[in-house]
Design a protein around this motif. Structure first.
Motif, PDB file in Angstrom:
ATOM      1  N   ALA A  94      11.280   8.261   5.887  1.00  0.00           N
ATOM      2  CA  ALA A  94      12.286   7.902   6.544  1.00  0.00           C
ATOM      3  C   ALA A  94      13.437   8.201   6.211  1.00  0.00           C
ATOM      4  O   ALA A  94      14.510   8.871   6.826  1.00  0.00           O
ATOM      5  CB  ALA A  94      12.048   6.280   7.262  1.00  0.00           C
ATOM      6  N   LEU A  95      13.650   7.945   4.966  1.00  0.00           N
ATOM      7  CA  LEU A  95      14.981   8.153   4.163  1.00  0.00           C
ATOM      8  C   LEU A  95      15.257   9.658   4.176  1.00  0.00           C
ATOM      9  O   LEU A  95      16.423  10.407   4.411  1.00  0.00           O
ATOM     10  CB  LEU A  95      14.706   7.577   2.760  1.00  0.00           C
ATOM     11  N   ASP A  96      14.046  10.658   3.679  1.00  0.00           N
ATOM     12  CA  ASP A  96      14.260  11.940   3.693  1.00  0.00           C
ATOM     13  C   ASP A  96      14.599  12.292   5.168  1.00  0.00           C
ATOM     14  O   ASP A  96      15.298  13.617   5.117  1.00  0.00           O
ATOM     15  CB  ASP A  96      12.996  12.585   3.303  1.00  0.00           C
ATOM     16  N   ALA A  97      14.081  11.881   6.224  1.00  0.00           N
ATOM     17  CA  ALA A  97      14.383  12.325   7.580  1.00  0.00           C
ATOM     18  C   ALA A  97      15.810  11.938   8.007  1.00  0.00           C
ATOM     19  O   ALA A  97      16.277  12.429   9.396  1.00  0.00           O
ATOM     20  CB  ALA A  97      13.501  11.982   8.365  1.00  0.00           C
ATOM     21  N   VAL A 146      17.114  -4.868  11.890  1.00  0.00           N
ATOM     22  CA  VAL A 146      16.502  -4.881  10.549  1.00  0.00           C
ATOM     23  C   VAL A 146      16.675  -3.546   9.966  1.00  0.00           C
ATOM     24  O   VAL A 146      16.510  -2.442  10.568  1.00  0.00           O
ATOM     25  CB  VAL A 146      14.712  -4.945  10.637  1.00  0.00           C
ATOM     26  N   ASN A 147      16.786  -3.359   8.819  1.00  0.00           N
ATOM     27  CA  ASN A 147      16.844  -1.994   8.012  1.00  0.00           C
ATOM     28  C   ASN A 147      15.958  -0.892   8.583  1.00  0.00           C
ATOM     29  O   ASN A 147      14.843  -1.139   8.448  1.00  0.00           O
ATOM     30  CB  ASN A 147      17.080  -2.079   6.617  1.00  0.00           C
ATOM     31  N   THR A 148      16.507   0.232   8.662  1.00  0.00           N
ATOM     32  CA  THR A 148      15.835   1.269   9.381  1.00  0.00           C
ATOM     33  C   THR A 148      14.615   1.669   8.753  1.00  0.00           C
ATOM     34  O   THR A 148      13.406   1.583   9.186  1.00  0.00           O
ATOM     35  CB  THR A 148      16.793   2.484   9.889  1.00  0.00           C
ATOM     36  N   MET A 149      14.715   1.768   7.539  1.00  0.00           N
ATOM     37  CA  MET A 149      13.616   2.520   6.933  1.00  0.00           C
ATOM     38  C   MET A 149      12.468   1.441   6.817  1.00  0.00           C
ATOM     39  O   MET A 149      11.148   1.775   6.900  1.00  0.00           O
ATOM     40  CB  MET A 149      13.884   2.989   5.506  1.00  0.00           C
ATOM     41  N   THR A 150      12.623   0.139   6.474  1.00  0.00           N
ATOM     42  CA  THR A 150      11.661  -0.941   6.749  1.00  0.00           C
ATOM     43  C   THR A 150      10.703  -0.817   8.116  1.00  0.00           C
ATOM     44  O   THR A 150       9.669  -1.170   8.059  1.00  0.00           O
ATOM     45  CB  THR A 150      12.470  -2.242   6.560  1.00  0.00           C
ATOM     46  N   GLN A 151      11.601  -0.547   9.231  1.00  0.00           N
ATOM     47  CA  GLN A 151      10.835  -0.567  10.398  1.00  0.00           C
ATOM     48  C   GLN A 151       9.948   0.613  10.521  1.00  0.00           C
ATOM     49  O   GLN A 151       8.883   0.384  10.925  1.00  0.00           O
ATOM     50  CB  GLN A 151      12.027  -0.500  11.473  1.00  0.00           C
ATOM     51  N   TYR A 152      10.310   1.777   9.923  1.00  0.00           N
ATOM     52  CA  TYR A 152       9.407   2.878   9.678  1.00  0.00           C
ATOM     53  C   TYR A 152       7.912   2.494   8.915  1.00  0.00           C
ATOM     54  O   TYR A 152       6.981   2.764   9.087  1.00  0.00           O
ATOM     55  CB  TYR A 152      10.068   4.089   9.479  1.00  0.00           C
ATOM     56  N   ALA A 162       6.855  -0.494   8.831  1.00  0.00           N
ATOM     57  CA  ALA A 162       6.008  -1.387   9.266  1.00  0.00           C
ATOM     58  C   ALA A 162       5.219  -0.664  10.331  1.00  0.00           C
ATOM     59  O   ALA A 162       4.099  -0.960  10.885  1.00  0.00           O
ATOM     60  CB  ALA A 162       7.100  -2.610   9.932  1.00  0.00           C
ATOM     61  N   ILE A 163       5.752   0.570  10.813  1.00  0.00           N
ATOM     62  CA  ILE A 163       4.803   1.186  11.956  1.00  0.00           C
ATOM     63  C   ILE A 163       3.771   1.569  11.054  1.00  0.00           C
ATOM     64  O   ILE A 163       2.432   1.765  11.652  1.00  0.00           O
ATOM     65  CB  ILE A 163       5.782   2.360  12.317  1.00  0.00           C
ATOM     66  N   ALA A 164       3.815   2.150  10.112  1.00  0.00           N
ATOM     67  CA  ALA A 164       2.721   2.608   9.331  1.00  0.00           C
ATOM     68  C   ALA A 164       1.675   1.640   8.554  1.00  0.00           C
ATOM     69  O   ALA A 164       0.621   2.086   8.705  1.00  0.00           O
ATOM     70  CB  ALA A 164       3.275   3.429   7.750  1.00  0.00           C
ATOM     71  N   ALA A 165       2.423   0.446   8.412  1.00  0.00           N
ATOM     72  CA  ALA A 165       1.366  -0.545   8.359  1.00  0.00           C
ATOM     73  C   ALA A 165       0.519  -0.972   9.341  1.00  0.00           C
ATOM     74  O   ALA A 165      -0.654  -1.093   9.120  1.00  0.00           O
ATOM     75  CB  ALA A 165       2.265  -1.974   7.666  1.00  0.00           C
ATOM     76  N   LEU A 166       1.101  -0.978  10.613  1.00  0.00           N
ATOM     77  CA  LEU A 166       0.235  -1.526  11.915  1.00  0.00           C
ATOM     78  C   LEU A 166      -0.698  -0.494  12.156  1.00  0.00           C
ATOM     79  O   LEU A 166      -1.666  -0.751  12.719  1.00  0.00           O
ATOM     80  CB  LEU A 166       1.325  -1.954  13.015  1.00  0.00           C
ATOM     81  N   ASN A 167       0.020   0.749  12.115  1.00  0.00           N
ATOM     82  CA  ASN A 167      -0.847   1.874  13.031  1.00  0.00           C
ATOM     83  C   ASN A 167      -1.639   2.475  11.984  1.00  0.00           C
ATOM     84  O   ASN A 167      -2.563   3.210  12.135  1.00  0.00           O
ATOM     85  CB  ASN A 167       0.071   2.949  13.557  1.00  0.00           C
ATOM     86  N   PRO A 174       0.752  -1.232   0.017  1.00  0.00           N
ATOM     87  CA  PRO A 174       0.084  -0.107   0.055  1.00  0.00           C
ATOM     88  C   PRO A 174       0.953   1.181  -0.144  1.00  0.00           C
ATOM     89  O   PRO A 174       1.991   1.304   0.695  1.00  0.00           O
ATOM     90  CB  PRO A 174      -0.827   0.024   1.132  1.00  0.00           C
ATOM     91  N   GLU A 175       0.356   2.333  -0.714  1.00  0.00           N
ATOM     92  CA  GLU A 175       1.242   3.431  -0.876  1.00  0.00           C
ATOM     93  C   GLU A 175       1.556   4.244   0.509  1.00  0.00           C
ATOM     94  O   GLU A 175       2.670   4.820   0.481  1.00  0.00           O
ATOM     95  CB  GLU A 175       0.327   4.409  -1.894  1.00  0.00           C
ATOM     96  N   HIS A 176       0.586   4.369   1.390  1.00  0.00           N
ATOM     97  CA  HIS A 176       0.903   4.977   2.577  1.00  0.00           C
ATOM     98  C   HIS A 176       2.188   4.203   3.388  1.00  0.00           C
ATOM     99  O   HIS A 176       2.895   5.074   3.898  1.00  0.00           O
ATOM    100  CB  HIS A 176      -0.103   5.104   3.435  1.00  0.00           C
ATOM    101  N   ILE A 177       2.210   2.966   2.984  1.00  0.00           N
ATOM    102  CA  ILE A 177       3.567   2.293   3.730  1.00  0.00           C
ATOM    103  C   ILE A 177       4.777   2.607   2.967  1.00  0.00           C
ATOM    104  O   ILE A 177       5.873   2.928   3.718  1.00  0.00           O
ATOM    105  CB  ILE A 177       3.271   0.954   3.640  1.00  0.00           C
ATOM    106  N   ILE A 178       4.650   2.567   1.590  1.00  0.00           N
ATOM    107  CA  ILE A 178       5.968   2.933   0.902  1.00  0.00           C
ATOM    108  C   ILE A 178       6.311   4.472   1.321  1.00  0.00           C
ATOM    109  O   ILE A 178       7.584   4.789   1.227  1.00  0.00           O
ATOM    110  CB  ILE A 178       5.680   3.046  -0.640  1.00  0.00           C
TER     111      ILE A 178
END
Length: 403
Positions: free
Chosen positions: A56-59, A271-277, A279-284, A46-50
């Motif tokens: 995260a990368l931009d930050a 786990v690579n850092t941007m994937t963790q961010y 996953a936060i978007a996926a769950l929340n 889903p786009e909001h997860i991407i």
């Protein structure tokens, strides 16, 4: 010449590699291959997860983080486990790993000693026994037959327990069968595990992919004692179409989590850092894309089951799945017959001949410990499902002519 270790020698190579390689060759040659072998959603993340990963990368979130995972992601998982599974954990009991398979390896590596027996219902996901063997454990199989919906019973499990039995690997919804255990069935199994003090590795990666009115119930929710004996495995790969992102997690007693955290800090680290961010978007975040994906799988499941029901007249049967995105097609009635002068002796022969002559890729059941069947995925379009099943029906009719 460098000698490989005995533990690596004990690991069996994937029996699906030859079929996968051949399917890729046919595709590269311009053939239309219908691939029922896929083990991942065919939907995009889903786009909001991407977008969360991009943000995260931009930050500048591109540095190391804690080996066991971001605190914010752990809190999101704690919240998810409470809401979805009625399970209460502290963030210190959560470990984030590189996919659910990595979580499974960590859990077994941290709890199984050489010679310990691990009960594995069969058919099984093909990595379970190989992970057990690589950690020095001994796989012991509990046969789940198609006549009983590919479910093992508490009595079967109890009959297989010996003084060396340490763990039960429990997978519901199940890959490869799609079986979903009821709460009553799970509670009976939990009672046996409690009485014999068995650790349970509960693989719940397909928990969101359930159909036909069935519901998911975690064995860790049976009692406080069972929760202390259970390592819950989950992740974002299946539910959120994030297979390539590689993020899984486990929840377990504090002492086990501490041991796994230490081990992971020396093996893969975080786990690579941007994937963790992400996953936060996926769950929340918005759950609508995930719900829509499940609805689509439900429609495809119905299309596949309707066509398979009509194919029963050809002498092949199937077992109705209630979860995941797989159907087990029974093909043992073809054994002993011929297709274009090739004798069919097992599921590998059926899979190879289907790919060669009908350009249909399917996973032979022998890979999962049951040689009587093929695993068919419905993680593909309805059009491809129908065309692929028509090709299989044509293959079966041709085999019948040789009886």
């Amino acid at each position: 010449m460098i000698q490989v270790s005995d533990r690596v020698k004990a690991i069996a190579p994937s029996m699906t590699l030859a079929i996968s390689a051949k399917a890729n060759e046919l595709k590269a040659a311009g053939e239309k291959v219908i691939n029922f072998g896929v083990g991942e959603p065919d939907f995009n993340t889903p786009e909001h997860i991407i977008q969360a990963a991009k943000d995260a990368l931009d930050a500048g979130y591109t540095k190391y983080v804690a080996a066991a995972g971001l605190p914010k992601l752990k809190k999101a998982i704690v919240k998810k486990l409470k809401i979805d599974n009625n399970l209460e954990y502290e963030p210190s009991q959560i470990i984030i790993s590189n996919g659910a398979k990595h979580s499974i390896f960590n859990a077994i590596f941290a709890t199984i000693n050489p010679g310990d027996e691990v009960l594995i219902p069969k058919p099984y996901w093909l990595s379970y026994p190989e992970v057990v063997k690589s950690c020095g454990g001994v796989p012991v199989y509990v046969m789940a037959t198609y006549r009983h919906g590919y479910k093992v019973t508490a009595a079967q499990i109890e009959n297989m327990i010996t003084p060396k039995t340490k763990m039960l690997i429990f997978n519901s919804p199940c890959n490869p069968t799609g079986a979903v255990y009821t709460e009553t069935e799970i509670r009976k199994i939990a009672d046996v595990c409690e009485r014999y003090h068995l650790t349970v590795l509960s693989d719940e990666i397909y928990e969101k992919l359930i159909y036909g009115g069935e519901t998911h119930f975690s064995i860790a929710n049976c009692s406080p004692a069972m929760k202390e004996q259970t390592i819950v495995i989950n992740g974002v790969s299946k539910s959120y179409a994030m297979t390539g992102w590689r993020l899984g997690y486990l929840a377990c007693p504090e002492n086990v989590a501490k041991a796994i955290s230490s081990f992971q800090s020396h093996s893969t680290s975080n786990v690579n850092t941007m994937t963790q961010y992400a996953a936060i978007a996926a769950l929340n975040g918005d759950q609508k894309p995930m719900n829509e994906m499940v609805k689509a799988f439900g429609k495809r499941r119905k299309v596949m089951l309707d066509k398979l029901e009509k194919m029963k007249s050809l002498g092949i049967d199937y077992v109705k799945p209630d979860g995941a995105f797989y159907v087990m097609l029974l093909c043992d009635n073809l054994y002993g017959s011929f297709h274009q002068d090739s004798r069919i002796r097992g599921s590998m022969d059926v899979a190879d001949l289907l790919l060669t002559h009908k350009k249909v890729a399917a996973t032979p059941g022998v890979c999962f410990g049951d040689d009587d069947c093929l695993r068919l995925s419905y993680a593909l379009s309805e059009e491809d499902i129908c065309e692929g099943l028509d090709r299989i029906a044509e293959f079966v009719r041709e085999c019948e002519e040789k009886f």
